[in-house]
Design a protein around this motif. Structure first.
Motif, PDB file in Angstrom:
ATOM      1  N   HIS A   1     -11.181  -2.865   0.240  1.00  0.00           N
ATOM      2  CA  HIS A   1     -10.156  -3.305   1.181  1.00  0.00           C
ATOM      3  C   HIS A   1      -9.158  -2.185   1.466  1.00  0.00           C
ATOM      4  CE1 HIS A   1     -11.900  -7.154   0.995  1.00  0.00           C
ATOM      5  NE2 HIS A   1     -11.346  -7.566  -0.121  1.00  0.00           N
ATOM      6  N   ASP A   2      -8.806  -1.439   0.445  1.00  0.00           N
ATOM      7  CA  ASP A   2      -7.850  -0.343   0.664  1.00  0.00           C
ATOM      8  C   ASP A   2      -8.453   0.720   1.585  1.00  0.00           C
ATOM      9  OD1 ASP A   2      -5.331   1.065  -0.038  1.00  0.00           O
ATOM     10  OD2 ASP A   2      -6.729   2.538  -0.860  1.00  0.00           O
TER      11      ASP A   2
ATOM     12  N   GLY B   1      -8.538  -0.401   5.123  1.00  0.00           N
ATOM     13  CA  GLY B   1      -7.215  -0.210   5.722  1.00  0.00           C
ATOM     14  C   GLY B   1      -7.009   1.215   6.198  1.00  0.00           C
TER      15      GLY B   1
ATOM     16  N   GLY C   1      -3.539   5.197   2.290  1.00  0.00           N
ATOM     17  CA  GLY C   1      -3.938   4.204   1.301  1.00  0.00           C
ATOM     18  C   GLY C   1      -3.858   4.725  -0.121  1.00  0.00           C
TER      19      GLY C   1
ATOM     20  N   ILE D   1      -3.564  -4.776   9.344  1.00  0.00           N
ATOM     21  CA  ILE D   1      -2.905  -4.871   8.046  1.00  0.00           C
ATOM     22  C   ILE D   1      -1.404  -5.118   8.177  1.00  0.00           C
ATOM     23  CG2 ILE D   1      -2.163  -2.579   7.361  1.00  0.00           C
ATOM     24  CD1 ILE D   1      -4.185  -2.846   5.045  1.00  0.00           C
TER      25      ILE D   1
ATOM     26  N   SER E   1      -0.883 -10.342   3.870  1.00  0.00           N
ATOM     27  CA  SER E   1       0.213  -9.394   4.015  1.00  0.00           C
ATOM     28  C   SER E   1       1.482 -10.109   4.464  1.00  0.00           C
ATOM     29  CB  SER E   1      -0.154  -8.342   5.062  1.00  0.00           C
ATOM     30  OG  SER E   1       0.925  -7.447   5.224  1.00  0.00           O
TER      31      SER E   1
ATOM     32  N   ARG F   1       0.839  -1.207   0.000  1.00  0.00           N
ATOM     33  CA  ARG F   1       0.000   0.000   0.000  1.00  0.00           C
ATOM     34  C   ARG F   1       0.874   1.258   0.000  1.00  0.00           C
ATOM     35  NH1 ARG F   1      -3.238   0.944   4.328  1.00  0.00           N
ATOM     36  NH2 ARG F   1      -5.046   1.778   3.228  1.00  0.00           N
TER      37      ARG F   1
ATOM     38  N   ASP G   1      -7.533   0.445   9.785  1.00  0.00           N
ATOM     39  CA  ASP G   1      -6.239  -0.249   9.887  1.00  0.00           C
ATOM     40  C   ASP G   1      -6.317  -1.747   9.657  1.00  0.00           C
ATOM     41  OD1 ASP G   1      -4.985   2.136  10.546  1.00  0.00           O
ATOM     42  OD2 ASP G   1      -5.399   1.866  12.679  1.00  0.00           O
ATOM     43  N   THR G   2      -7.380  -2.211   9.067  1.00  0.00           N
ATOM     44  CA  THR G   2      -7.527  -3.650   8.864  1.00  0.00           C
ATOM     45  C   THR G   2      -7.863  -3.970   7.405  1.00  0.00           C
ATOM     46  OG1 THR G   2      -9.899  -3.519   9.380  1.00  0.00           O
ATOM     47  CG2 THR G   2      -8.403  -4.065  11.206  1.00  0.00           C
ATOM     48  N   ALA G   3      -7.671  -5.232   7.044  1.00  0.00           N
ATOM     49  CA  ALA G   3      -8.221  -5.765   5.795  1.00  0.00           C
ATOM     50  C   ALA G   3      -9.040  -6.983   6.203  1.00  0.00           C
ATOM     51  CB  ALA G   3      -7.101  -6.150   4.832  1.00  0.00           C
TER      52      ALA G   3
END
Lengths: 396, 396, 396, 396
Positions: free
Chosen positions: A183-184, A187, A236, A198, D122, A159, A191-193
């Motif tokens: 998903h981006d 994030g 991102g 992440i 990741s 990213r 802060d997650t996917a």
């Protein structure tokens, strides 16, 4: 020696083949979206159409389309885009009999890729060529279109890598689907996917809500732009594109959750929005998506005509951890100006980022300098640029 | 012993957990397609909603949706389908605090699949179970939904196998994309798939036109039905479905050539048409398509409520030559009533065809009869039905 | 029309190319295992050596070896097998200059496989051809060599299928490694593979001991033969081979547990034992092992000389769920008489078993008879045999 | 904060479980290579043996072996290595009943890998941890063992990368097969891999001879060392190892051409030579070879006992473009201290090379500094070291 794009040698229009060719025949579309029978089927190989004593090379070509005569020009169209009265070029032969000549000889061998290149192969040359190409495009006002699948934004470093490449002028457009953008943004929002941090990949409490929460909140905001403007996204790739006003097209599929407001529910309209970008493309980089990559490979022109009239290839790099995917893309490209890399796209992005954004002076190569220099001399194939990098310490 | 579907044990509503649970809270949708904040996120695990002193199990469930209270019932909806005024169930907990209880204990262990089953694994049991299941569904008015990728119709025997299965009552609906139907129709129209003879695989002269010619001619006819009625299609799965009035849904994607007239350009509408079929499904079989399989896995209910009120699982078989694909489908199913097979779908179809359409008496097993009987006795695991097959010669 | 092996057309030795060719030059080996410089490197393409006014086609060929003159004959040898005094053929050219002529034209097109055949391809023709070939070999005293990886014996039905094929005369030799034989014997000894029941896949208590327990007990017995004779093995492929006196060669690798007493610790000796089998082979079938398949593909002759002097191809079928593996085998075969199938080997074995061991009369095809017959007439490609099967009901 | 290896918490030997445990029982080997019945089967989990009132943790452990009492110590042995009189530990239980206690609790969660980690994940954290680990090992006299498949030396940059890593102290031993060494030496001898130029990939005239020519010439020289000493090899990983006196073990397989003189024809002897290296290992990195990686994963101890008595994990990184391979390795490691990366090993090597050999000051990060710093602060997970790198420009 500066990098140059491969030359295209135009045909000799005074040769027998061209001189003896007929002019194109056309027939009119009688029903929207349906071609007259006996249409000529287009391909990615540069093709000349003979009309009114001129040889026309269309501005863009695509695979599996038809050629339409518009005034003095030839336009390539999907069946679906044909409208009543369109004059479709007829005939199956491509040797001049029907006024159509497919001209394979324009590009030299190096532009035609080695099909079926397997994973157990050296990719150094493909990387070096890409780095040269990207620097060239950046310096010469190129238009680099990235086609991205969702897995590229699952990785922390990737990213950052994509954002840095955009900020440094190596990204002019993004083509993707709902999942990649979602998903981006997740994030950047949480802060997650899919609920996992992440970086650490540790699942967050109630993290499985994050995906739908993000979708719902962007839908509430009404647009990604508004959602970002409201301060919801810390970082991102999408945020970077938004900040830099770089366009992105999100084409829908039946697998989409949500979807985001910008996603095209109508795939035909999505395809037209994609085409708007690929028509400007000077280089296309496809990462980790079979659906979008193959679609783009069929659609995007394999060459472009520069302002000075010169014809140059539009290279496509296709990168996927699955060999079968890159082979499919190469096939959809008819192996013209396509290079395939079988690898994890995270490593690809990080490699490109480091190569393009690290100053040459900073490479540390003492320990093997002789070794490498010798090698370069012998093989005599590495670009000047590369040799410069490697010799730099020696000169000091 | 006749085959029986796994039983679902309903919860004990007089247990402390249920007795002490609150009732659901809801909030109204203020904007089409946007849920109120704090919504409850649905999953494939059977979930009970407490309202007006009753515990409601929705007729169907889906993953990544929201629950909407409609009069005395709970309906599961995509974000995109929410309309002004919809009453969305709130709360993240699923332990009764919010009137929602996720009930994992209803299905026994055998229904929860072994996730991450690799290619190097015995699939005999999975096949045997499928054969039993399909016979059961046929005899009990089941509704078997097939989800097919294009590669299933590239093979000569597979096309025959699918048609035979349909003619013998093992197919009640087809979900697919433009490519699958197009390749199958090309086979029936011109004996080729992408220009190669479907049996010999020899490329036909000008065969690369066949794909677009087929698409154009169906578009000219206006519908697949009309194209078949005009006598253009000699054989194939789509023709068989057409003859037998078995519904098919073709959902569009940006990769589609043509497309066929029946293809949904709008993916949201396509999804709703898919849902109409999955809502009837008693068994779902997904072959060689990640896009459609994962989409269906999220969407299709993992259970159904029979007329007598009994709750039974809706099994999903997912078959692909790529391990990663079937694992994704299993994950989208939350491992409930899903079985994965890593193989070429051609072999899968031919295996199923031979198992279901060859009379038991005709199996030839003399040479190893003792061997196998002994084995079955020892392992004591093969179904009666299977043992009958294998012992048949002995009894004579 | 009976099945016939493809014909090989011997060269016209009176043609200019042959008439003007030199005789071979040789040099002597001065050190065991080392060839003189300038050796001629062998390939799978039939190659003629000119010596004493005769043109010699070696009885067997192999890839990546050298040609040794022994009296009036040419023998193909690994570097490792060269001994002091061996007369090695010299020269890199293969056009007669050095007395060596590579003759590609002997086999017709159909024998040269289509390289790079992907998973999304019709395999019906490849299966039908294999069935014909196997029946032909059985009836004509052929020698079918199976090369098996461990995953084929993890499956309940596959173990039965392999045993039935052996009992019915379709297996003349097995080439494998320690793991394949160990897992099969564990199945016959304790009903498990790596501790899981071979049908239900349920892990047995303390089942992780089974693998080493089996190895230890066979080692205690001193040989697989003794272990079976002592009554420890209830069923399985190895037991069937043992009963029928069909030879098997187990070549070692550094990954082997145990290993079984019969396993060759010395890989060079293992290779020679393999060669003893492949020298008799009339058909080779490689399933689910890259190591043994590629090794055999390099080693086994691509043709054989029948007693009547006719030259016929030695077909190799290579089957694996990973495309890359079968492509590697095809490459090691130089695409001569090799057919690749990308599928799960369990399905392959079951398919072959059903096709070869089910009487033709028992196939049930009423429902689509017209459909299929029509199709066969049109495509005109299915073998008589196949048509007979399909028309059988009609004739009644 | 300096990097530290994960701590291992030794068991509380005064706890009830240990206090109440029996002492081990042993039985003598009556036949070389055969264990007494009822042996205890070893695993990678740290295991304590109770003997003479002491609890013995063996210096090294391996999977699928037996434990042998030698004087006051426990040695782990392959079945094959057992000799007459060896005293083998008995009993299947591991709870103390037989004097054996498997102690899972010593390593904390972070050391137990996440099994089944897919390609769409990741890997940044795994990379960062590896970089820290490698720097730590270099500074603390570690012993990094590399296990390499042939594809790593097909790539121009990867060969340089591996050599640089060795020259900078990041390689202490190499485990590989004949192919890997052969291809690397062919590159150094003739600039090709299997006849293709290692940078341009253009096939060289008569290049298909290069592979066997190289093998023959090394065999003539008698050893790789002599072949290099004679000046035949310009560069490459093997040459670098030779120059730096870093040991390599080449284990044979039946697929080997040649083979090179150093290759172990006897796989059991090869395995013992491998064990000599893995017994010293503090970190193992396996790239692109299933055979050697799985073998090493079973064999190499999962922990080591430092001179000060502290117990630390021996991490294994396994990298392959095929997910199935790394999952197999993780399973053979019982998920202890193993990290899996699904990618092309070329990119892996280049990534590691750039990360470890580029000075921190030279990283160029201005453009996204705020972005990244913010991110790091928020996620609060990146190591100090990493933050330092990223903040460096800011501080100037």
């Amino acid at each position: 020696m500066a990098f140059e794009l491969p030359k295209f040698t135009p045909p000799d229009f005074t040769s027998e083949k061209f001189l003896s060719a007929n002019e194109i025949r056309v027939a009119e579309v009688k029903k929207d979206g349906v071609s007259p029978k006996g249409f000529y089927l287009t391909s990615h190989i540069p093709t000349y159409y003979h009309y009114n004593n001129r040889w026309i090379l269309p501005k863009h070509n695509s695979q599996n389309c038809v050629a339409v005569l518009q005034k003095e020009d030839i336009i390539i169209k999907e069946l679906n885009d044909l409208v009543l009265g369109d004059k479709v070029v007829l005939g199956k032969e491509s040797d001049g009999t029907n006024g159509v000549i497919v001209y394979r000889e324009g590009f030299d061998e190096a532009v035609i890729s080695h099909a079926g290149k397997s994973v157990e192969t050296s990719f150094t040359n493909d990387y070096d060529y890409l780095f040269d190409l990207m620097r060239y495009e950046k310096e010469n006002g190129g238009y680099i279109v990235w086609v991205l699948g969702p897995s590229v934004v699952f990785d922390f470093d990737t990213r950052i890598g994509l954002s840095q490449l955009a900020e440094n002028g190596y990204v002019q457009a993004l083509l993707a689907g709902n999942a990649m953008a979602t998903h981006d943004l997740e994030g950047g929002y949480l802060d997650t996917a899919l609920g996992q941090n992440i970086y650490t990949q540790v699942s967050q409490p109630m993290g499985h809500y994050n995906h739908l929460d993000l979708l719902n909140e962007v839908r509430r905001a009404g647009s990604i732009d508004k959602f970002i403007a409201d301060g919801n996204v810390k970082n991102g790739f999408i945020k970077t594109l938004n900040k830099l006003d770089i366009p992105f097209v999100l084409a829908g599929s039946i697998r989409d959750d949500g979807p985001l407001p910008e996603v095209y529910h109508n795939v035909s309209k999505g395809l037209n929005a994609v085409k708007e970008q690929t028509d400007k493309a000077t280089l296309v980089i496809c990462l980790a998506t079979m659906l979008h990559s193959v679609s783009t490979a069929e659609l995007a022109s394999s060459y472009r005509i520069k302002e000075d009239g010169a014809i140059v290839p539009v290279f496509m790099y296709t990168v996927d951890v699955t060999e079968n995917v890159v082979n499919k893309v190469a096939a959809a490209r008819e192996n013209i100006a396509v290079r395939t890399l079988v690898t994890n796209v995270q490593d690809f992005v990080v490699n490109v980022q480091k190569a393009l954004l690290t100053p040459v002076e900073d490479l540390q190569v003492e320990s093997v300098e002789v070794n490498v220099n010798e090698y370069c001399e012998r093989t005599n194939v590495k670009k000047d640029e590369k040799e410069k990098e490697l010799k730099i310490k020696e000169e000091k």
